[in-house]
Design a protein around this motif. Structure first.
Motif, PDB file in Angstrom:
ATOM      1  N   LEU A 100      35.409  30.890  43.406  1.00  0.00           N
ATOM      2  CA  LEU A 100      34.625  32.050  43.856  1.00  0.00           C
ATOM      3  C   LEU A 100      35.409  32.867  44.883  1.00  0.00           C
ATOM      4  CD1 LEU A 100      32.476  29.307  44.112  1.00  0.00           C
ATOM      5  CD2 LEU A 100      30.895  31.212  44.042  1.00  0.00           C
ATOM      6  N   TYR A 101      35.572  34.145  44.633  1.00  0.00           N
ATOM      7  CA  TYR A 101      35.904  35.069  45.717  1.00  0.00           C
ATOM      8  C   TYR A 101      34.872  36.191  45.641  1.00  0.00           C
ATOM      9  CZ  TYR A 101      38.367  36.398  49.808  1.00  0.00           C
ATOM     10  OH  TYR A 101      38.662  36.636  51.131  1.00  0.00           O
ATOM     11  N   PRO A 102      33.715  35.966  46.277  1.00  0.00           N
ATOM     12  CA  PRO A 102      32.625  36.939  46.165  1.00  0.00           C
ATOM     13  C   PRO A 102      32.828  38.124  47.103  1.00  0.00           C
ATOM     14  CG  PRO A 102      31.992  35.144  47.617  1.00  0.00           C
ATOM     15  CD  PRO A 102      33.387  34.837  47.153  1.00  0.00           C
ATOM     16  N   SER A 111      50.482  35.901  48.826  1.00  0.00           N
ATOM     17  CA  SER A 111      51.524  36.217  49.823  1.00  0.00           C
ATOM     18  C   SER A 111      51.376  35.442  51.123  1.00  0.00           C
ATOM     19  CB  SER A 111      51.501  37.708  50.147  1.00  0.00           C
ATOM     20  OG  SER A 111      51.689  38.438  48.979  1.00  0.00           O
ATOM     21  N   SER A 112      50.133  35.123  51.511  1.00  0.00           N
ATOM     22  CA  SER A 112      49.983  34.432  52.802  1.00  0.00           C
ATOM     23  C   SER A 112      50.500  32.995  52.733  1.00  0.00           C
ATOM     24  CB  SER A 112      48.528  34.475  53.274  1.00  0.00           C
ATOM     25  OG  SER A 112      47.680  34.069  52.241  1.00  0.00           O
ATOM     26  N   ASN A 113      50.828  32.533  51.523  1.00  0.00           N
ATOM     27  CA  ASN A 113      51.426  31.199  51.392  1.00  0.00           C
ATOM     28  C   ASN A 113      52.945  31.240  51.219  1.00  0.00           C
ATOM     29  OD1 ASN A 113      49.212  29.455  51.722  1.00  0.00           O
ATOM     30  ND2 ASN A 113      48.514  29.867  49.656  1.00  0.00           N
ATOM     31  N   GLY A 167      34.771  41.923  47.484  1.00  0.00           N
ATOM     32  CA  GLY A 167      35.685  40.788  47.601  1.00  0.00           C
ATOM     33  C   GLY A 167      37.088  41.207  47.986  1.00  0.00           C
ATOM     34  N   ARG A 168      38.060  40.392  47.612  1.00  0.00           N
ATOM     35  CA  ARG A 168      39.442  40.654  48.014  1.00  0.00           C
ATOM     36  C   ARG A 168      40.364  40.895  46.820  1.00  0.00           C
ATOM     37  NH1 ARG A 168      42.920  40.190  51.945  1.00  0.00           N
ATOM     38  NH2 ARG A 168      45.011  39.408  51.540  1.00  0.00           N
ATOM     39  N   LEU A 169      39.989  40.333  45.674  1.00  0.00           N
ATOM     40  CA  LEU A 169      40.898  40.335  44.529  1.00  0.00           C
ATOM     41  C   LEU A 169      40.811  41.654  43.763  1.00  0.00           C
ATOM     42  CD1 LEU A 169      40.154  36.684  43.344  1.00  0.00           C
ATOM     43  CD2 LEU A 169      41.915  37.482  44.937  1.00  0.00           C
TER      44      LEU A 169
HETATM   45  P1  FDP Z   1      47.077  36.706  49.370  1.00  0.00           P
HETATM   46  O1  FDP Z   1      46.232  37.689  50.098  1.00  0.00           O
HETATM   47  O2  FDP Z   1      47.698  35.673  50.245  1.00  0.00           O
HETATM   48  O3  FDP Z   1      48.082  37.387  48.457  1.00  0.00           O
HETATM   49  O4  FDP Z   1      44.623  38.436  46.398  1.00  0.00           O
HETATM   50  C1  FDP Z   1      45.541  37.710  46.991  1.00  0.00           C
HETATM   51  C2  FDP Z   1      45.109  36.389  47.584  1.00  0.00           C
HETATM   52  O5  FDP Z   1      46.108  35.868  48.395  1.00  0.00           O
HETATM   53  C3  FDP Z   1      44.775  35.333  46.512  1.00  0.00           C
HETATM   54  O6  FDP Z   1      45.928  34.756  45.948  1.00  0.00           O
HETATM   55  C4  FDP Z   1      43.933  34.338  47.256  1.00  0.00           C
HETATM   56  O7  FDP Z   1      43.023  33.634  46.445  1.00  0.00           O
HETATM   57  C5  FDP Z   1      43.210  35.221  48.247  1.00  0.00           C
HETATM   58  O8  FDP Z   1      43.919  36.457  48.348  1.00  0.00           O
HETATM   59  C6  FDP Z   1      43.161  34.562  49.579  1.00  0.00           C
HETATM   60  O9  FDP Z   1      42.335  35.286  50.395  1.00  0.00           O
HETATM   61  P2  FDP Z   1      41.829  34.710  51.806  1.00  0.00           P
HETATM   62  O10 FDP Z   1      43.010  34.754  52.700  1.00  0.00           O
HETATM   63  O11 FDP Z   1      40.745  35.637  52.209  1.00  0.00           O
HETATM   64  O12 FDP Z   1      41.355  33.301  51.581  1.00  0.00           O
END
Ligand code: FDP
Length: 349
Positions: A258-260, A117-119, A270-272
């Motif tokens: 890696l998304y640790p 989403s941030s893109n 992590g974030r995912l």
């Molecule tokens: P986003 O928050 O923009 O939707 O899990 C979503 C994700 O993007 C992934 O697509 C991306 O790899 C990751 O989060 C980006 O996270 P960072 O902004 O912490 O790099």
């Protein structure tokens, strides 16, 4: 399944999947529905700002992220498509709880309607990620999602980049398709994606380096040292920040993503999200000959306690994923002379 030629339309491929295994009939129907929704989402994204401000902020989603206009459009499109498919329940990033569509249907779908989403709004690739599981019968609608990733019948993602691509697996290799915009249908571009075992490219959000665990720090530092460090090869780094796009690159030419977990508040895992990001990607990567772990444990063996649970992800070329595990096991190599990675090392090609 008969050998499929490049250019084979998705519906022909799905018919063959079903012909080879009648048990996948409903799963194939769900993939077809998601692909149909993706064609619509692709058209919206393709108009860019001509279609309005797709990055306009709205409400907060389940994870506390502010939803953008395109997040909501994508969620509505996929939900509408899944209503017409044999889907009992949906766990979507954009909905707090499990959505019940057709309680009598056999399948449960975990989906991130709009990944990256941030893109949105800056003309970068974003995606839709999904994993399809059999329904676990009973009152508890979350039960179907509290199963290991190995129960996924199919998984995939659509990346809306310069081309719109669908990468999918039914557990028989990983296939890629590209949307033929003239014909309005996906066509096969690779019948069996294969991730090279060795690679020299890594993807990680390096701005989080000071929050990483020591093993991740050590792994990345040694990549940065290149031929002057224990890895004895120079690396390249790529990070788009849209998981689908970064993973598509890894699937296509190898590397490690890696998304640790890290020490920021809320980022211990992590974030995912495990169900609709990490587990589908893990199945695609394994089916293409790669590996996917949280740094140590295999992702596909993990069970989510809640539908929005996060999980660390280390995936891609098997040698690199194994190397990260070595660091987690305390096996940091000595510069230049490591038994694992040095000049005369065991893992040196
Ligand atoms: P986003 O928050 O923009 O939707 O899990 C979503 C994700 O993007 C992934 O697509 C991306 O790899 C990751 O989060 C980006 O996270 P960072 O902004 O912490 O790099």
């Amino acid at each position: 399944m008969a050998d499929l030629a490049v250019g084979t339309p998705l519906d022909v491929y799905l018919a063959q999947v079903t012909q080879a295994d009648a048990g996948l009939h409903d799963t194939a129907a769900v993939v077809a529905a998601i692909a149909e929704a993706a064609i619509g989402i692709s058209a919206v994204i393709g108009r860019g700002a001509l279609g309005g401000d797709l990055a306009a902020s709205g409400e907060q989603n389940s994870d506390g992220d502010v939803q953008k206009a395109l997040d909501v459009i994508a969620h509505e499109r996929v939900t509408e498509a899944l209503r017409g498919a044999p889907v009992a329940t949906v766990a979507s990033e954009e909905a707090e709880g499990v959505m019940v569509l057709n309680a009598a249907a056999p399948l449960a779908v975990a989906i991130d309607p709009l990944d990256g989403s941030s893109n949105i709004g800056v003309n970068m690739a974003v995606g839709t990620v999904f994993g399809i599981r059999p329904v676990v019968a009973g009152e508890d609608v979350e039960a179907s999602f509290r199963t290991p990733g190995t129960t996924q019948l199919a998984a995939g993602f659509v990346s809306y980049g310069p081309a719109t691509a669908l990468i999918v697996t039914f557990g028989q290799g990983t296939q890629s398709f590209v949307l033929d915009r003239d014909q309005g249908k996906f066509r096969l571009t690779a019948a069996a994606m294969k991730i090279p075992a060795a690679a020299k490219e890594y993807a990680v959000n390096a701005s989080n380096a000071r929050f990483w665990d020591p093993p991740v720090k050590a792994f990345v530092e040694d990549c940065l040292r290149g031929t002057e460090g224990p890895r004895d090869k120079d690396f390249n780094m790529r990070w788009l920040g849209s998981m689908v796009a970064d993973i598509q690159r890894v699937l296509t030419r190898g590397g490690v993503f890696l998304y640790p977990g890290d020490s920021r508040k809320g980022y211990a895992r992590g974030r995912l999200r495990l169900l609709y990001e990490v587990a589908p990607v893990a199945m695609l990567i394994e089916q293409a000959g790669g590996a996917a772990t949280d740094g140590q444990e295999r992702i596909l063996d993990m069970v989510a306690a809640g539908i929005h649970e996060r999980a660390p992800l280390v995936c891609g070329s098997t040698d690199e994923v194994a190397c990260v595990s070595t660091y987690y096991a305390g096996g940091k190599p000595d510069a230049g002379r490591s038994p694992l990675f040095g000049q005369r090392g065991l893992m040196r090609p």
